[in-house]
Motif scaffolding. Structure first.
Motif, PDB file in Angstrom:
ATOM      1  N   THR A   2      28.461  53.379  56.903  1.00 12.70           N
ATOM      2  CA  THR A   2      29.295  53.280  55.705  1.00 12.70           C
ATOM      3  C   THR A   2      28.877  52.065  54.903  1.00 12.70           C
ATOM      4  OG1 THR A   2      31.145  54.259  56.889  1.00 12.70           O
ATOM      5  CG2 THR A   2      31.643  53.090  54.849  1.00 12.70           C
ATOM      6  N   ILE A   3      28.686  52.284  53.608  1.00  9.75           N
ATOM      7  CA  ILE A   3      28.337  51.179  52.713  1.00  9.75           C
ATOM      8  C   ILE A   3      29.516  50.959  51.781  1.00  9.75           C
ATOM      9  CG2 ILE A   3      26.804  50.382  50.895  1.00  9.75           C
ATOM     10  CD1 ILE A   3      24.627  52.137  52.141  1.00  9.75           C
ATOM     11  N   LYS A   4      29.988  49.743  51.753  1.00 10.99           N
ATOM     12  CA  LYS A   4      31.101  49.397  50.862  1.00 10.99           C
ATOM     13  C   LYS A   4      30.566  48.591  49.692  1.00 10.99           C
ATOM     14  CE  LYS A   4      34.698  49.328  54.347  1.00 10.99           C
ATOM     15  NZ  LYS A   4      35.779  48.563  54.966  1.00 10.99           N
ATOM     16  N   ALA A   5      30.934  49.012  48.512  1.00  7.40           N
ATOM     17  CA  ALA A   5      30.534  48.283  47.311  1.00  7.40           C
ATOM     18  C   ALA A   5      31.747  47.551  46.763  1.00  7.40           C
ATOM     19  CB  ALA A   5      29.993  49.247  46.259  1.00  7.40           C
ATOM     20  N   GLN A   6      31.538  46.338  46.392  1.00  2.36           N
ATOM     21  CA  GLN A   6      32.628  45.544  45.826  1.00  2.36           C
ATOM     22  C   GLN A   6      32.215  45.103  44.434  1.00  2.36           C
ATOM     23  OE1 GLN A   6      33.701  42.164  48.175  1.00  2.36           O
ATOM     24  NE2 GLN A   6      35.368  41.599  46.851  1.00  2.36           N
ATOM     25  N   GLN A   7      33.115  45.289  43.504  1.00  5.30           N
ATOM     26  CA  GLN A   7      32.842  44.899  42.128  1.00  5.30           C
ATOM     27  C   GLN A   7      33.837  43.821  41.735  1.00  5.30           C
ATOM     28  OE1 GLN A   7      33.184  48.028  39.279  1.00  5.30           O
ATOM     29  NE2 GLN A   7      32.424  46.802  37.601  1.00  5.30           N
ATOM     30  N   THR A   8      33.355  42.755  41.183  1.00  2.68           N
ATOM     31  CA  THR A   8      34.208  41.668  40.739  1.00  2.68           C
ATOM     32  C   THR A   8      34.157  41.591  39.222  1.00  2.68           C
ATOM     33  OG1 THR A   8      33.726  40.422  42.741  1.00  2.68           O
ATOM     34  CG2 THR A   8      34.649  39.195  40.894  1.00  2.68           C
ATOM     35  N   VAL A   9      35.327  41.576  38.625  1.00  2.00           N
ATOM     36  CA  VAL A   9      35.420  41.453  37.176  1.00  2.00           C
ATOM     37  C   VAL A   9      36.212  40.187  36.884  1.00  2.00           C
ATOM     38  CG1 VAL A   9      36.302  42.498  35.058  1.00  2.00           C
ATOM     39  CG2 VAL A   9      35.379  43.947  36.882  1.00  2.00           C
ATOM     40  N   LYS A  10      35.636  39.327  36.103  1.00  2.00           N
ATOM     41  CA  LYS A  10      36.329  38.091  35.744  1.00  2.00           C
ATOM     42  C   LYS A  10      36.940  38.275  34.368  1.00  2.00           C
ATOM     43  CE  LYS A  10      33.548  34.967  38.452  1.00  2.00           C
ATOM     44  NZ  LYS A  10      32.799  33.707  38.493  1.00  2.00           N
ATOM     45  N   MET A  11      38.202  37.887  34.264  1.00  4.55           N
ATOM     46  CA  MET A  11      38.873  37.942  32.966  1.00  4.55           C
ATOM     47  C   MET A  11      39.894  36.827  32.886  1.00  4.55           C
ATOM     48  SD  MET A  11      41.389  41.293  33.295  1.00  4.55           S
ATOM     49  CE  MET A  11      40.041  42.382  33.137  1.00  4.55           C
ATOM     50  N   SER A  12      40.196  36.470  31.671  1.00  3.47           N
ATOM     51  CA  SER A  12      41.179  35.415  31.448  1.00  3.47           C
ATOM     52  C   SER A  12      42.587  35.969  31.631  1.00  3.47           C
ATOM     53  CB  SER A  12      41.029  34.844  30.036  1.00  3.47           C
ATOM     54  OG  SER A  12      41.441  35.810  29.095  1.00  3.47           O
ATOM     55  N   VAL A  13      43.532  35.071  31.711  1.00  7.68           N
ATOM     56  CA  VAL A  13      44.932  35.465  31.811  1.00  7.68           C
ATOM     57  C   VAL A  13      45.332  36.257  30.570  1.00  7.68           C
ATOM     58  CG1 VAL A  13      47.305  34.597  31.894  1.00  7.68           C
ATOM     59  CG2 VAL A  13      45.546  33.533  33.307  1.00  7.68           C
ATOM     60  N   GLU A  14      44.850  35.849  29.415  1.00 10.69           N
ATOM     61  CA  GLU A  14      45.170  36.544  28.173  1.00 10.69           C
ATOM     62  C   GLU A  14      44.635  37.974  28.193  1.00 10.69           C
ATOM     63  OE1 GLU A  14      43.735  33.446  28.183  1.00 10.69           O
ATOM     64  OE2 GLU A  14      45.546  32.330  27.677  1.00 10.69           O
ATOM     65  N   GLU A  15      43.415  38.151  28.694  1.00 14.67           N
ATOM     66  CA  GLU A  15      42.841  39.489  28.773  1.00 14.67           C
ATOM     67  C   GLU A  15      43.627  40.363  29.750  1.00 14.67           C
ATOM     68  OE1 GLU A  15      38.100  38.942  28.007  1.00 14.67           O
ATOM     69  OE2 GLU A  15      38.917  38.063  29.833  1.00 14.67           O
ATOM     70  N   LEU A  16      43.967  39.795  30.884  1.00 18.06           N
ATOM     71  CA  LEU A  16      44.745  40.526  31.877  1.00 18.06           C
ATOM     72  C   LEU A  16      46.115  40.898  31.314  1.00 18.06           C
ATOM     73  CD1 LEU A  16      44.912  41.646  34.739  1.00 18.06           C
ATOM     74  CD2 LEU A  16      45.741  39.417  35.490  1.00 18.06           C
ATOM     75  N   THR A  17      46.728  39.963  30.636  1.00 14.81           N
ATOM     76  CA  THR A  17      48.031  40.224  30.015  1.00 14.81           C
ATOM     77  C   THR A  17      47.940  41.341  28.986  1.00 14.81           C
ATOM     78  OG1 THR A  17      48.737  37.945  30.350  1.00 14.81           O
ATOM     79  CG2 THR A  17      49.918  39.182  28.681  1.00 14.81           C
ATOM     80  N   SER A  18      46.895  41.318  28.167  1.00 12.42           N
ATOM     81  CA  SER A  18      46.759  42.350  27.140  1.00 12.42           C
ATOM     82  C   SER A  18      46.549  43.733  27.751  1.00 12.42           C
ATOM     83  CB  SER A  18      45.624  42.012  26.173  1.00 12.42           C
ATOM     84  OG  SER A  18      44.369  42.147  26.811  1.00 12.42           O
ATOM     85  N   LEU A  19      46.003  43.797  28.952  1.00 14.15           N
ATOM     86  CA  LEU A  19      45.840  45.079  29.642  1.00 14.15           C
ATOM     87  C   LEU A  19      47.116  45.520  30.346  1.00 14.15           C
ATOM     88  CD1 LEU A  19      42.317  44.585  31.254  1.00 14.15           C
ATOM     89  CD2 LEU A  19      42.905  46.103  29.363  1.00 14.15           C
ATOM     90  N   LEU A  20      47.803  44.575  30.971  1.00 10.65           N
ATOM     91  CA  LEU A  20      48.970  44.919  31.775  1.00 10.65           C
ATOM     92  C   LEU A  20      50.257  45.083  30.978  1.00 10.65           C
ATOM     93  CD1 LEU A  20      48.460  42.692  34.936  1.00 10.65           C
ATOM     94  CD2 LEU A  20      48.085  45.146  34.707  1.00 10.65           C
ATOM     95  N   GLU A  21      50.429  44.324  29.914  1.00  7.36           N
ATOM     96  CA  GLU A  21      51.687  44.346  29.178  1.00  7.36           C
ATOM     97  C   GLU A  21      52.056  45.739  28.661  1.00  7.36           C
ATOM     98  OE1 GLU A  21      54.092  42.124  25.595  1.00  7.36           O
ATOM     99  OE2 GLU A  21      52.136  41.379  26.185  1.00  7.36           O
ATOM    100  N   PRO A  22      51.153  46.468  28.003  1.00  8.85           N
ATOM    101  CA  PRO A  22      51.541  47.817  27.545  1.00  8.85           C
ATOM    102  C   PRO A  22      51.909  48.738  28.703  1.00  8.85           C
ATOM    103  CG  PRO A  22      49.492  47.111  26.504  1.00  8.85           C
ATOM    104  CD  PRO A  22      49.813  46.108  27.559  1.00  8.85           C
ATOM    105  N   LEU A  23      51.191  48.622  29.801  1.00  5.67           N
ATOM    106  CA  LEU A  23      51.490  49.449  30.971  1.00  5.67           C
ATOM    107  C   LEU A  23      52.858  49.105  31.544  1.00  5.67           C
ATOM    108  CD1 LEU A  23      50.634  51.519  33.093  1.00  5.67           C
ATOM    109  CD2 LEU A  23      49.516  49.658  34.327  1.00  5.67           C
ATOM    110  N   MET A  24      53.155  47.821  31.649  1.00  4.60           N
ATOM    111  CA  MET A  24      54.451  47.396  32.192  1.00  4.60           C
ATOM    112  C   MET A  24      55.597  47.816  31.270  1.00  4.60           C
ATOM    113  SD  MET A  24      53.301  43.702  33.696  1.00  4.60           S
ATOM    114  CE  MET A  24      54.934  43.242  34.231  1.00  4.60           C
ATOM    115  N   ARG A  25      55.414  47.684  29.961  1.00  2.68           N
ATOM    116  CA  ARG A  25      56.450  48.104  29.012  1.00  2.68           C
ATOM    117  C   ARG A  25      56.732  49.599  29.167  1.00  2.68           C
ATOM    118  NH1 ARG A  25      57.742  44.647  24.743  1.00  2.68           N
ATOM    119  NH2 ARG A  25      56.424  42.820  24.601  1.00  2.68           N
TER     120      ARG A  25
END
Length: 80
Positions: A2-25
């Protein structure tokens, strides 16, 4: 093997907030709508309560054309 691939994405708090806020609302809005449908008596306001009086004032101002109510899209930035 089994091969596991891990992907890391770096983002700022503002970017994360802009993605999560509409979903949470959306989630909160859907949950509140479902709860209100299941428990309609929860949202009953006593006619002599301050909130009831405020709601009456808002309705009166709307009927008099003294109030602009915003659309869902204007408030939430998304269409239903």
């Amino acid at each position: 093997m089994t091969i596991k691939a891990q992907q890391t994405v770096k983002m700022s708090v503002e970017e994360l907030t802009s993605l999560l806020e509409p979903l949470m609302r959306r989630i909160v809005r859907e949950e509140l709508a479902e709860f209100a449908a299941r428990e309609p008596e929860i949202f009953y306001l006593e006619p002599d309560s301050p909130l009831y009086k405020d709601m009456e004032e808002i309705l009166y101002r709307k009927e008099q054309g003294q109030l602009k109510l915003y659309t869902h899209e204007e408030v939430w930035g998304e269409q239903l």
